[in-house]
Write a protein that holds these residues in place. Sequence first.
Motif, PDB file in Angstrom:
ATOM      1  N   SER A  45       0.807  -1.225   0.000  1.00 10.41           N
ATOM      2  CA  SER A  45       0.000   0.000   0.000  1.00 10.41           C
ATOM      3  C   SER A  45       0.838   1.272   0.000  1.00 10.41           C
ATOM      4  CB  SER A  45      -0.926   0.010   1.224  1.00 10.41           C
ATOM      5  OG  SER A  45      -0.148   0.057   2.425  1.00 10.41           O
ATOM      6  N   ALA A  46       2.154   1.147   0.143  1.00  8.69           N
ATOM      7  CA  ALA A  46       3.015   2.331   0.236  1.00  8.69           C
ATOM      8  C   ALA A  46       3.080   3.082  -1.076  1.00  8.69           C
ATOM      9  CB  ALA A  46       4.423   1.900   0.660  1.00  8.69           C
ATOM     10  N   SER A  47       3.226   4.390  -0.951  1.00  7.55           N
ATOM     11  CA  SER A  47       3.384   5.204  -2.157  1.00  7.55           C
ATOM     12  C   SER A  47       4.782   5.072  -2.730  1.00  7.55           C
ATOM     13  CB  SER A  47       3.086   6.679  -1.843  1.00  7.55           C
ATOM     14  OG  SER A  47       3.991   7.166  -0.855  1.00  7.55           O
ATOM     15  N   ALA A  48       5.736   4.742  -1.877  1.00  6.37           N
ATOM     16  CA  ALA A  48       7.118   4.508  -2.324  1.00  6.37           C
ATOM     17  C   ALA A  48       7.786   3.595  -1.318  1.00  6.37           C
ATOM     18  CB  ALA A  48       7.894   5.814  -2.462  1.00  6.37           C
ATOM     19  N   VAL A  49       8.583   2.645  -1.840  1.00  7.17           N
ATOM     20  CA  VAL A  49       9.306   1.712  -0.975  1.00  7.17           C
ATOM     21  C   VAL A  49      10.809   1.873  -1.212  1.00  7.17           C
ATOM     22  CG1 VAL A  49       9.753  -0.719  -0.427  1.00  7.17           C
ATOM     23  CG2 VAL A  49       7.411   0.042  -0.927  1.00  7.17           C
ATOM     24  N   TYR A  50      11.522   2.064  -0.136  1.00  8.00           N
ATOM     25  CA  TYR A  50      12.977   2.127  -0.193  1.00  8.00           C
ATOM     26  C   TYR A  50      13.531   0.951   0.613  1.00  8.00           C
ATOM     27  CZ  TYR A  50      12.357   6.964  -1.723  1.00  8.00           C
ATOM     28  OH  TYR A  50      11.993   8.096  -2.417  1.00  8.00           O
ATOM     29  N   VAL A  51      14.607   0.354   0.126  1.00  5.53           N
ATOM     30  CA  VAL A  51      15.257  -0.733   0.865  1.00  5.53           C
ATOM     31  C   VAL A  51      16.718  -0.359   1.074  1.00  5.53           C
ATOM     32  CG1 VAL A  51      13.710  -2.534   0.006  1.00  5.53           C
ATOM     33  CG2 VAL A  51      15.804  -2.005  -1.253  1.00  5.53           C
ATOM     34  N   ARG A  52      17.247  -0.748   2.227  1.00  5.34           N
ATOM     35  CA  ARG A  52      18.661  -0.426   2.503  1.00  5.34           C
ATOM     36  C   ARG A  52      19.559  -1.093   1.482  1.00  5.34           C
ATOM     37  NH1 ARG A  52      22.713  -2.661   5.498  1.00  5.34           N
ATOM     38  NH2 ARG A  52      21.444  -3.950   6.879  1.00  5.34           N
ATOM     39  N   THR A  53      19.261  -2.365   1.176  1.00  7.38           N
ATOM     40  CA  THR A  53      20.046  -3.088   0.187  1.00  7.38           C
ATOM     41  C   THR A  53      19.160  -4.081  -0.563  1.00  7.38           C
ATOM     42  OG1 THR A  53      21.927  -4.595  -0.150  1.00  7.38           O
ATOM     43  CG2 THR A  53      20.759  -4.772   1.948  1.00  7.38           C
ATOM     44  N   ALA A  54      19.431  -4.209  -1.846  1.00  9.67           N
ATOM     45  CA  ALA A  54      18.703  -5.207  -2.641  1.00  9.67           C
ATOM     46  C   ALA A  54      19.346  -6.574  -2.513  1.00  9.67           C
ATOM     47  CB  ALA A  54      18.685  -4.770  -4.103  1.00  9.67           C
ATOM     48  N   ASP A  55      20.485  -6.645  -1.837  1.00 15.16           N
ATOM     49  CA  ASP A  55      21.208  -7.905  -1.666  1.00 15.16           C
ATOM     50  C   ASP A  55      20.718  -8.609  -0.402  1.00 15.16           C
ATOM     51  OD1 ASP A  55      22.988  -9.972  -1.886  1.00 15.16           O
ATOM     52  OD2 ASP A  55      24.710  -8.839  -1.104  1.00 15.16           O
ATOM     53  N   HIS A  56      19.464  -9.088  -0.477  1.00 15.02           N
ATOM     54  CA  HIS A  56      18.854  -9.768   0.668  1.00 15.02           C
ATOM     55  C   HIS A  56      17.854 -10.793   0.124  1.00 15.02           C
ATOM     56  CE1 HIS A  56      16.260 -10.313   4.256  1.00 15.02           C
ATOM     57  NE2 HIS A  56      17.388 -10.075   4.910  1.00 15.02           N
ATOM     58  N   PRO A  57      17.840 -12.004   0.672  1.00 15.51           N
ATOM     59  CA  PRO A  57      16.966 -13.064   0.140  1.00 15.51           C
ATOM     60  C   PRO A  57      15.491 -12.696   0.076  1.00 15.51           C
ATOM     61  CG  PRO A  57      18.586 -13.994   1.633  1.00 15.51           C
ATOM     62  CD  PRO A  57      18.712 -12.512   1.755  1.00 15.51           C
ATOM     63  N   ALA A  58      15.017 -11.857   0.991  1.00 14.19           N
ATOM     64  CA  ALA A  58      13.591 -11.515   1.011  1.00 14.19           C
ATOM     65  C   ALA A  58      13.175 -10.662  -0.182  1.00 14.19           C
ATOM     66  CB  ALA A  58      13.246 -10.785   2.308  1.00 14.19           C
ATOM     67  N   MET A  59      14.137 -10.095  -0.907  1.00 14.59           N
ATOM     68  CA  MET A  59      13.800  -9.248  -2.054  1.00 14.59           C
ATOM     69  C   MET A  59      13.112 -10.042  -3.159  1.00 14.59           C
ATOM     70  SD  MET A  59      14.512  -6.209  -1.261  1.00 14.59           S
ATOM     71  CE  MET A  59      14.256  -5.495  -2.869  1.00 14.59           C
ATOM     72  N   SER A  60      13.398 -11.346  -3.225  1.00 14.92           N
ATOM     73  CA  SER A  60      12.727 -12.171  -4.240  1.00 14.92           C
ATOM     74  C   SER A  60      11.227 -12.218  -3.999  1.00 14.92           C
ATOM     75  CB  SER A  60      13.310 -13.589  -4.231  1.00 14.92           C
ATOM     76  OG  SER A  60      13.119 -14.206  -2.958  1.00 14.92           O
ATOM     77  N   ALA A  61      10.834 -12.212  -2.734  1.00 12.46           N
ATOM     78  CA  ALA A  61       9.403 -12.225  -2.407  1.00 12.46           C
ATOM     79  C   ALA A  61       8.741 -10.914  -2.823  1.00 12.46           C
ATOM     80  CB  ALA A  61       9.220 -12.453  -0.904  1.00 12.46           C
ATOM     81  N   LEU A  62       9.455  -9.785  -2.639  1.00 10.59           N
ATOM     82  CA  LEU A  62       8.897  -8.494  -3.038  1.00 10.59           C
ATOM     83  C   LEU A  62       8.697  -8.440  -4.553  1.00 10.59           C
ATOM     84  CD1 LEU A  62       9.777  -7.821  -0.116  1.00 10.59           C
ATOM     85  CD2 LEU A  62      10.463  -5.556  -0.939  1.00 10.59           C
ATOM     86  N   GLN A  63       9.650  -9.018  -5.270  1.00 14.06           N
ATOM     87  CA  GLN A  63       9.540  -9.024  -6.724  1.00 14.06           C
ATOM     88  C   GLN A  63       8.361  -9.880  -7.174  1.00 14.06           C
ATOM     89  OE1 GLN A  63      13.405 -10.344  -7.973  1.00 14.06           O
ATOM     90  NE2 GLN A  63      14.426  -8.448  -7.335  1.00 14.06           N
ATOM     91  N   GLU A  64       8.173 -11.026  -6.528  1.00 15.09           N
ATOM     92  CA  GLU A  64       7.048 -11.901  -6.879  1.00 15.09           C
ATOM     93  C   GLU A  64       5.720 -11.223  -6.598  1.00 15.09           C
ATOM     94  OE1 GLU A  64       7.483 -15.546  -4.780  1.00 15.09           O
ATOM     95  OE2 GLU A  64       9.374 -16.111  -5.760  1.00 15.09           O
ATOM     96  N   LEU A  65       5.676 -10.360  -5.583  1.00 16.72           N
ATOM     97  CA  LEU A  65       4.443  -9.654  -5.227  1.00 16.72           C
ATOM     98  C   LEU A  65       4.264  -8.386  -6.056  1.00 16.72           C
ATOM     99  CD1 LEU A  65       4.702 -10.014  -1.340  1.00 16.72           C
ATOM    100  CD2 LEU A  65       3.010 -11.118  -2.816  1.00 16.72           C
ATOM    101  N   GLY A  66       5.244  -8.085  -6.906  1.00 11.50           N
ATOM    102  CA  GLY A  66       5.134  -6.896  -7.758  1.00 11.50           C
ATOM    103  C   GLY A  66       5.372  -5.605  -7.015  1.00 11.50           C
TER     104      GLY A  66
END
Length: 499
Positions: free
Chosen positions: A28-49
Motif C-alpha cells: 500500500s506504500a506510495s514509495a518503498v525504499y530498501v537499505r540493500t537489494a542484496d537480501h533473500p527476502a527481495m525475491s518475495a517483493l519481486q514476486e508480489l510486484g
Amino acid sequence: MTATLTVVGLGSGNPDRLTLGIVKRLQSASAVYVRTADHPAMSALQELGIASQSFDKLYESLSSFPEVYEAITERLLEATRTASEGTEIVYAVPGHPMVAESAVSKLRERCPEAGIALTILGGESFLDEAFVRLGFDPIEGFQLLDASGIRSHQLQPELHTLIGQVYDGFTASETKLCLMEMYPPEYEVVVGHALGVEGEERILRVPLYELDRLDGYGNLSLVYIPASREEASRRRTFARLHEIVGILRSPEGCPWDREQTHESLRKNLIEETYEVLETIDEDDPDHMREELGDLLLQIMLHAQMEEELGTFNVYDVIEGLNDKLIFRHPHVFGDMSAGNAKEALQNWEGMKAEEKRRKGLQPEAESALSGVPRDLPALMKAYKLQKKASKVGFDWDNAVDVLAKIREEADELQEAIESGAPADEQALELGDLLFAAANLSRFIGADPEEALTRTNRKFVSRFHYIEERLRSRGSRPENSSLEEMELLWQEAKAQERGE
C-alpha cells in the motif's frame, strides 16, 4: 498533514517469514525504499510486484558506513517531506529495524524534530535464527557486538557472544585480532552465513586463528563465540583480578592477606614501585610486566580493604581517575588546544587549580610549595621544592651562580669538618651541599634522581669489574691494596670509553 514514514523489517532472510502485516504495508506504500537489494527476502517483493529503490549505490560512492547511514536518513526525510499528504513512505531493512540499523536510530531522533510521524514494525531478527541454529539460550548471558566497532574491553568470555556485520575478510581479520586479545588462538568459534535461508545457510566451526582464512563472508554473516566458564578464559579480565583479591581477603582466603593493613603494606608498596623502576632502567619488558603486576596487586589490596569498610572500591578509584584524566586534558576531550607539551602542562595545571576551586579550596591561598608529598625520597623532594619555588621567581639567574653556591656550601662543609663541629652540624652542612647540587640539575636539564641512579649503576659496574679481575688472580678486594684496586678502576673506565 504530511506523509508518514514507516520502517519495516524483512526478517533474517527466509522470504516465508515475512509477516502479513508487513507485506500489506509494502503493497500500500506510495514509495518503498530498501537499505540493500542484496537480501533473500527481495525475491518475495519481486514476486508480489512491489517496486523498490535501494541505497546500494551509497555504499559504493561514500567512504564510510556512518556517511552512508547519514545519507540514507537525509534522503528518507526529504522523500517524506516532499510526498503527497496522507501517503506513506516505507523503508525496509534486513532483519529487525531495531537491531544493527544505525539509520533507523537516526530517524527515531530526527523525525520528531521534522514533524514526521514515524512507525516501526518489527521483523524476524537474525538473532532469532541464531538462537535456534547455533543452539544457545541467551538467558544464560549474552552480548551482541558490531564487527565494525568491536573493542577488546567489550569482551566478556563468560557470556555467549554474537558479532554481527562481518561483511568481508578484512572485517573478519580485524575481529580475529580483537578476539585474540582475550581468547586463546585455538578457541573454537562458529561462523554462520545466511542462517535460516534455505540453500544458502552455512555453519562452520573453526579455531579462532582460522577465522579470517575462510571464504564467503557477506551481508548475512556473523561470528559466534560460545560462553566459557573455564578459568583460562577469565584470566585476562580485570573483574577476575578483583574477584581473586576479594577471595584472598575473605574468611576462607589466605591468613596472611587477611591480616594485612594499610600500614603493614606501606613498605611493600614502596618496594614494588622501586622494583618497577629497576625494570625500566634495565629495559627489560618481560620483567617489567611481572613487576607492574606486583605493583597493581598492592593497589588492589589497599582498595579491597576500603571496600570491606564500605568507603570505596577499586571501581570508584577507576572512575575518579577517568574523570580526572578527561577533566585535566581539555585539549584532548574539550574545546581547548595545546600545540606542544608545555601548553598541555599549562592546561593540566589550570584544570588542577579549577578542581580545587570546585571543592571549595582556594589554590591562590596555598603555599607555592604545596603538593609535594611528604615522604618522597629526599633528593627527589629537593628537586620538586626548588622547581615549585622557581615558578614564583625564587630562583638563581643561571647555572654559574648555582655552581658558585655549591662551592660556597662545600667550603662551609670543609670548615665544619676541620673545626671539629658536632656531627649534627656537619650533617646539616652536607644537606645544604646536596640541596644546592640538586638545584643545579634544573639548570642543565637533568633529573637529579636519574643522574644519581646512573652514577650508582656506573659505580656498581666498575666495582664488579674490580671484583672479577681480582677473582681471576685468586684474590678479593679485602685482600688487595687501594692502589691495586684504583688501577683496576681506571681499567674499567677505559673499557667504558672503548680505549
